[in-house]
Design an enzyme around this catalytic site. Structure first.
Site, PDB file in Angstrom:
ATOM      1  N   SER A 544       0.813  -1.209  -0.069  1.00 17.04           N
ATOM      2  CA  SER A 544      -0.022  -0.043   0.200  1.00 17.04           C
ATOM      3  C   SER A 544       0.835   1.229   0.117  1.00 17.04           C
ATOM      4  O   SER A 544       1.852   1.339  -0.766  1.00 17.04           O
ATOM      5  CB  SER A 544      -0.970  -0.117   1.063  1.00 17.04           C
ATOM      6  OG  SER A 544      -1.865   0.959   1.158  1.00 17.04           O
ATOM      7  N   ASP A 630      -9.360  -3.635  -5.922  1.00 17.67           N
ATOM      8  CA  ASP A 630      -9.006  -2.696  -4.761  1.00 17.67           C
ATOM      9  C   ASP A 630      -9.465  -1.273  -5.099  1.00 17.67           C
ATOM     10  O   ASP A 630      -9.616  -0.795  -6.265  1.00 17.67           O
ATOM     11  CB  ASP A 630      -7.618  -2.710  -4.960  1.00 17.67           C
ATOM     12  CG  ASP A 630      -6.914  -2.138  -3.553  1.00 17.67           C
ATOM     13  OD1 ASP A 630      -7.487  -1.335  -3.061  1.00 17.67           O
ATOM     14  OD2 ASP A 630      -5.678  -2.331  -3.544  1.00 17.67           O
ATOM     15  N   HIS A 664      -8.337  -4.936  -1.604  1.00 24.37           N
ATOM     16  CA  HIS A 664      -7.064  -4.341  -1.184  1.00 24.37           C
ATOM     17  C   HIS A 664      -6.328  -5.144  -0.142  1.00 24.37           C
ATOM     18  O   HIS A 664      -5.127  -5.399  -0.401  1.00 24.37           O
ATOM     19  CB  HIS A 664      -7.349  -2.970  -0.371  1.00 24.37           C
ATOM     20  CG  HIS A 664      -6.176  -2.087  -0.022  1.00 24.37           C
ATOM     21  ND1 HIS A 664      -5.320  -1.672  -0.909  1.00 24.37           N
ATOM     22  CD2 HIS A 664      -5.542  -1.700   1.255  1.00 24.37           C
ATOM     23  CE1 HIS A 664      -4.205  -0.918  -0.443  1.00 24.37           C
ATOM     24  NE2 HIS A 664      -4.479  -0.973   1.019  1.00 24.37           N
TER      25      HIS A 664
END
Length: 691
Positions: A544, A630, A664
């Site tokens: 991330s 995501d 995600h």
């Protein structure tokens, strides 16, 4: 490695002009998710990745079996008491998802549970396996029992896009009621009588912006909008105080917050503002009987704790004043005591205020001590306002996750459960250390290290980093990591600026126009591990915003790293933060700056954004992992990055793996996630030439 030719992404130049500078994006076409060419390209990348790693299949299966073999597949949590019930969850061998249960409480001592057995009178609240059915992806967004224990509100998602459908279950009959509300966000809160449930929804930019009131038994179209946040920098959420006296509606940006409260027995009433928002001031509220507790940073960088009257919640009187060496993280109010979660010297801690009097004249506060040199501790599972024991979660890099009760009367720590690690794991066979690297500006950067005793040094090393949003990567335990340590690896975490490990200033020194400190800190940590004799080679790993770190250090110092693993990586930062139509972009301006309207921010971000700065140097092998659904870091960021690396850079190979049905967090089932981790670890071992 396979000799198969990697996919070639066509170049379709797209130009945009910002602040007099022309941005050319050759791979912007990959942002069109529903274009058959995009899907075909991602599938071709997956096929190439599979062939390029085909020789690792036996090792991947071995590591998967190691993870599985160390995991007690049929297991259960420590029961938590609330309003006459013990709540717990359990897992069963061969099943992907957990099962949420409860039994009627008899006394204060948690019942003894045995894996694979159910307690007499056990009531299954949710069985994730039944709910998931044959879906490839499944997640629960909220699971909330009403204060009277008669109803359960829960929400489910089957795509990974983090939009859930809310349902209500009658716990007396087991019947799922007709109430069904699609498109909601995480969380929610019940009214005191269980007649009303409050929930949040997101706008087109995926920002939680509205709070709604649903009366059980009515149609979703009749739900009432009770609050809408129109400032695009802010998001909203709602919860119920531990005392169950107040509904707490919070609005917050990255730097500012505002809280509204409403008596929980008056769900149709009007929320009142605790204190109007003031730019740069963050605060949170908890109800403590005859007063409120306010944790805030007004004129207090590391936060201070204050009290406020119930009828004047905006009047704050200091209870624990600001300290430059201690960051106050959270406060939990109980009927007879207050618990403060804090951070000092890069470690978390617990402070007890024995008498919850709302003034500074109570019994002397004290801190709970722990024996290991590095660890992580936090309050965990304390829903009862009248509790006289404090539930804690504890772990270190060698100690598996442990659940303790802390007896406030005897000041005794009582171990209730430690995660079982099968296969003969012995914490004494591993050791952990805290090292300090020196950054280019002289700042000392903490590094947490774990390895198996007897490991020859220097050793191949995985160095993990994050460094954004004041999120701290605290010392933690990992079953999967043992597959590296037992093969002679060192595992380390670089606690770089931009995170929160050393207090609020640590965060401030790694954001906006100081963001590059995050990257240079990480390189300094890698170089220190080598010069201090810990590491022979270093493979970098992050996800991330930590994936932004991975892309940045690959550009900054590619020769330092033997390989890079970037998971759902935020590598196209400039293009994303320039586009306010994308989900969460405007919110993110308080973290990165606003390059759309500020030329200096634009120039600074362009100078470090990974996608913008790929050049013709030799890069290490890179494995990028992403998910098609995501909603936080879009799949196209790593897809474009890998395409540009292939076209521009030397070295590699550069691999892209896209989960075509996840979000995600990657794959949802535990066995699926273990297989994904086994692939990553086998790639690391291969890249480090350990196999």
């Amino acid at each position: 490695m396979s000799s198969q030719t990697p996919p070639t992404a066509k170049k379709v130049p797209s130009e945009r002009v910002h602040h007099g500078d022309t941005v050319v994006d050759d791979y912007a076409w990959l942002t069109v998710k529903d274009d058959p060419e995009t899907i075909a390209y991602l599938e071709a990348e997956n096929a190439y990745m599979q062939q390029a790693t085909a020789h690792l299949k036996p090792l991947q299966e071995t590591i998967f079996q190691e993870i599985k073999g160390r995991t007690l597949e049929t297991d259960l949590s420590v029961p938590t008491r609330k309003n006459g019930w013990w709540y717990y969850s359990r897992t069963e061998e061969g099943k992907q998802y957990g099962i949420q249960c409860r039994v009627a409480a008899d006394g204060e001592t948690p019942p003894e549970l045995k894996a694979g057995e159910s307690l007499p009178g056990e009531q299954i609240l949710l069985d994730g396996n039944e709910l998931a059915g044959e879906s490839d992806f499944f997640s629960i967004g909220t699971s909330s029992v009403s204060p009277d224990g008669t109803r359960l509100a829960y929400s489910v998602n089957f795509t990974g896009d983090e939009r859930f459908t809310l349902k209500v279950k009658d716990l007396a009959t087991g019947e799922t009621l007709p109430d069904e509300i699609p498109g909601i966000f995480y969380g929610g809160a019940w009214s005191a009588d269980g007649s009303t449930f409050f929930y949040t929804t997101v706008d087109d930019a995926w920002r939680p912006s509205q709070v709604h009131r649903h009366t059980v038994g009515t149609a979703a179209v009749d739900d009432v909008l009770v609050h809408e946040e129109r400032d695009e920098r802010f998001w909203v959420g709602i919860g119920l105080s531990r005392s169950e006296r107040y509904l707490v509606l919070s609005a917050g940006s990255k730097i500012t917050s505002e809280v509204r409260i409403l008596e929980a027995d008056d769900p149709a009433g009007e929320f009142r503002v605790v204190r109007p928002r003031e730019t740069g001031v963050e605060y949170g509220v908890d109800h403590a009987g005859d007063h409120f507790l306010i944790l805030h940073n007004r004129n207090a960088e590391n936060f201070e704790l204050a009290t406020a009257p119930l009828d004047a919640p905006g009047d704050w009187t200091p209870l624990i004043e600001h300290r430059a060496d201690t960051r106050l993280l959270d406060v939990d109010a109980f009927a007879g005591h207050t618990v403060v979660h804090f951070r000092r010297d890069g470690l978390t801690g617990i402070r007890i205020l024995p008498e919850n009097r709302g003034d500074a004249e109570g019994a002397e506060p004290y801190e709970i001590s722990f024996p290991e040199p590095i660890y992580d501790v936090a309050p965990s599972g304390n829903p009862e306002f009248t509790a006289e024991r404090l539930r804690l979660g504890y772990a270190s890099m060698v100690t598996p996750p442990s659940v303790y009760d802390y007896d406030l009367r005897t000041r005794e720590l009582i171990l209730l459960k430690q995660k079982v690690v099968l296969g003969g794991y012995d914490p004494a066979g591993y050791e952990q250390f805290r090292e300090w690297a020196t950054a280019s500006d002289g700042t000392r950067i903490p590094i947490s290290i774990v390895l198996k005793k007897g490991t020859g040094r220097p050793a191949p090393t995985v160095l993990y980093g994050y460094g954004s949003y004041e999120i701290s990567i605290d010392p933690s335990f990992s079953v999967a990591r043992l597959s590296l340590l037992d093969r002679g690896f060192v595992f380390a975490v670089a606690h770089v600026r931009g995170g929160g490990e050393m207090g609020r200033h640590w965060y401030e020194d790694g954001k906006f126009q100081k963001k590059k400190n995050t990257f240079t800190d990480f390189v300094a940590a890698a170089e220190h591990l080598k010069s201090a004799g810990w590491s022979s080679t270093v493979i970098a790993r992050g996800g991330s915003a930590g994936g932004l770190l991975m892309g940045a250090v690959a550009n900054l110092s590619p020769e330092t790293f033997t390989g890079v693993v970037a998971e759902v990586p935020f590598v196209d930062a400039l293009n994303t933060i320039l586009d306010p139509s994308l989900p969460l972009t405007v919110i993110e301006w308080d973290e990165w700056g606003d390059p759309l309207h500020n030329a200096d921010v634009y120039a600074y971000m362009k100078s470090y954004s990974p996608y913008e700065n790929v050049d013709r140097r030799t890069y290490p092998p890179i494995l990028a992992i992403t998910s098609l659904n995501d909603t936080r870091v879009f799949y196209h960021e790593p897809a474009k990055w890998i395409a540009k690396l292939r076209d521009t850079a030397d070295g590699g190979p550069f691999l892209l793996k896209t989960e075509m049905g996840a979000g995600h967090g990657g794959r949802s089932g535990r066995y699926d996630s273990w297989r994904e981790e086994a692939l990553t670890l086998s790639w690391i071992l291969d890249t480090a030439k350990v196999i």
